[in-house]
Design a protein around this motif. Sequence first.
Motif: not given
Length: 232
Positions: A72, A74-75, A78, A116, A120, A123
């Motif tokens: 998971r 942090r954005p 990505w 999620p 993420d 987004a």
Amino acid sequence: MTDPPSPAALILADSRFPGGGHVHSGGLEQAVSQGLVSGLDDLAGFLAGRLRTAGRLAAVFAAAAAHAAARRVRPAHWVALDAELDARTPTPAQRAASRAQGRGTARAALVAWPSPVLADLLAVTPRPHHAVLVGAVHGSTGGNAGQAALTTAYLAVSGPASAAVRLLGLDPFAVNAVLARLGPALTELAAEAARTAADRPADLPAPSSPALDLLAEAHDRHHQQEVRLFAS
């Protein structure tokens, strides 16, 4: 690589998965048009070369994405992962094809595996590269980096193999035999990709495929001028 394939891996690798992969030949249509592939022997060479170049690149980033999704991240991670794959995909035609497949797969994945992690990712990268999206699905559904790499590497050759049946009228049994003989290479490549999954995006391997890049650009030009069976 002894873990059994996850359900997500099986579904993503299924040609019936509605991700839009069936409209992409991975450069094979242009290779056939130029007389570079005309039979089973040519196809075997094309698939082996594609696996070791474009297939390896996709597998490396799918493995990294699976590793990131399981943790998971942090954005911003990505964004970095997507940008590094973009940098390793030098031609606009190849980037467009990868993002088209990524977006198509994302639409289906959001219905099948809402999470999620995918929210993420999408987004910050609404049109992600296909390998990144496939890896993220694996990581968010309990799959591992090796499974993500194997699925993505398989898709890199199974799409062109299927296209060969339609483009050249080849015996589908013989074509699938060519694909099956790539099994050991697929397993080895996926294991190699999994070993780099935890590396920083900037440090990931960067195998190149100049011939495929040229075929992609030629196909894109011709696709704008005349009707083609495949989008890439």
